[in-house]
Write an enzyme that holds these catalytic residues in place. Structure first.
Site, PDB file in Angstrom:
ATOM      1  N   TYR A  15     -16.425  94.730  49.827  1.00 57.52           N
ATOM      2  CA  TYR A  15     -16.497  94.174  51.187  1.00 57.52           C
ATOM      3  C   TYR A  15     -15.466  93.085  51.443  1.00 57.52           C
ATOM      4  CZ  TYR A  15     -21.071  96.463  51.325  1.00 57.52           C
ATOM      5  OH  TYR A  15     -22.084  97.382  51.292  1.00 57.52           O
ATOM      6  N   HIS A  20     -16.109  92.293  58.593  1.00 56.09           N
ATOM      7  CA  HIS A  20     -17.356  91.528  58.602  1.00 56.09           C
ATOM      8  C   HIS A  20     -17.261  90.281  57.726  1.00 56.09           C
ATOM      9  CE1 HIS A  20     -21.045  91.821  60.671  1.00 56.09           C
ATOM     10  NE2 HIS A  20     -21.811  92.385  59.761  1.00 56.09           N
ATOM     11  N   TYR A  66     -26.087  89.018  51.295  1.00 54.63           N
ATOM     12  CA  TYR A  66     -25.749  90.065  52.253  1.00 54.63           C
ATOM     13  C   TYR A  66     -26.050  89.541  53.661  1.00 54.63           C
ATOM     14  CZ  TYR A  66     -24.831  93.235  48.438  1.00 54.63           C
ATOM     15  OH  TYR A  66     -24.295  93.802  47.310  1.00 54.63           O
ATOM     16  N   ASN A  68     -27.548  90.360  56.425  1.00 58.23           N
ATOM     17  CA  ASN A  68     -28.844  90.331  57.111  1.00 58.23           C
ATOM     18  C   ASN A  68     -29.759  89.203  56.667  1.00 58.23           C
ATOM     19  OD1 ASN A  68     -27.843  92.623  58.259  1.00 58.23           O
ATOM     20  ND2 ASN A  68     -29.450  93.989  57.535  1.00 58.23           N
ATOM     21  N   ASP A  93     -17.405  86.841  62.335  1.00 64.00           N
ATOM     22  CA  ASP A  93     -16.637  87.848  63.056  1.00 64.00           C
ATOM     23  C   ASP A  93     -17.271  88.097  64.420  1.00 64.00           C
ATOM     24  OD1 ASP A  93     -18.770  88.932  61.326  1.00 64.00           O
ATOM     25  OD2 ASP A  93     -18.266  90.839  62.256  1.00 64.00           O
ATOM     26  N   ASN A 114     -26.270  90.350  63.024  1.00 63.27           N
ATOM     27  CA  ASN A 114     -27.436  90.239  62.145  1.00 63.27           C
ATOM     28  C   ASN A 114     -27.445  88.963  61.314  1.00 63.27           C
ATOM     29  OD1 ASN A 114     -28.646  92.640  62.969  1.00 63.27           O
ATOM     30  ND2 ASN A 114     -27.419  93.857  61.556  1.00 63.27           N
TER      31      ASN A 114
END
Length: 210
Positions: A15, A20, A66, A68, A93, A114
């Site tokens: 990632y 993101h 993460y 969320n 972002d 989120n």
């Protein structure tokens, strides 16, 4: 005054370069500017560092939960150090801004993000500062998830990096809590270079040079 700088993203090399993770890119750059290096902080569920500045101590945080569950990390650190929501700046972002654009704002809804949703829930308040780094929108809602988890083209990454550099030029104002001054600088459109041919035409005495 800002006492906690938070960048949002997802952990893991897969990632690292995705849209993101723009918030992580910002924190990495801020850490270099402040001369610190975020390291694993088990108590805060993330990578963190403390920087001693002319404006007092400030924490830098990259949640490793993460996206969320970003609020789990933010709230843990904020509660321990008694940092109020209005003393927190979250960098993330933003789909509704194009690469090369950014906005500083206070409060408001999560707008579908989120990471912000969980921060709202865990802090029990939306009243914190956000720096929104534009990444653009794929144009179709159903494609958003894949879009934010992909790497931007080189030219878009460069535009985002330019925003990061411009915003960090106002870091002192942000840390002092001079948000109006910071907004003026952050929201100003960057000066575009004059095309070479046009610049050559601007000779002394020319009307366009007046």
């Amino acid at each position: 005054m800002i006492r906690l700088l938070v960048g949002l993203g997802n952990p893991g090399p897969e990632y690292e370069a995705t849209r993101h993770n723009a918030g992580f890119w910002w924190i990495d750059a801020a850490a270099r500017k402040l001369g610190v290096a975020p390291v694993p902080q088990r108590s805060w569920f993330g990578l963190g560092a403390k920087a001693n500045t002319a404006h007092g101590a400030v924490w830098l945080l990259e949640p490793m939960t993460y996206m969320n569950l970003s609020g789990k990390s933010v709230a843990a650190l904020a509660r321990f150090y008694k940092i109020a929501p209005e003393e927190i700046l979250v960098v993330h972002d933003e789909l509704d801004l194009m690469p090369g654009q950014m906005k500083l704002k206070f409060g408001g809804g999560p707008a579908g993000h989120n990471g912000l949703k969980d921060i709202h829930a865990q802090l029990g308040s939306p009243d914190y500062w956000r720096l929104r780094l534009g990444i653009g929108h794929p144009g179709v809602k159903a494609e958003v998830v894949d879009y934010v988890l992909r790497k931007p083209p080189a030219e878009q990454r460069e535009l985002i990096e330019q925003c990061i550099a411009r915003s960090l030029a106002s870091l002192d104002e942000l840390l002092r809590g001079e948000m109006d001054r910071a907004m003026m600088a952050l929201h100003a459109k960057p000066v575009r270079p004059i095309p070479e041919r046009a610049a050559a035409a601007l000779v002394p005495g020319d009307e366009a040079a007046g």
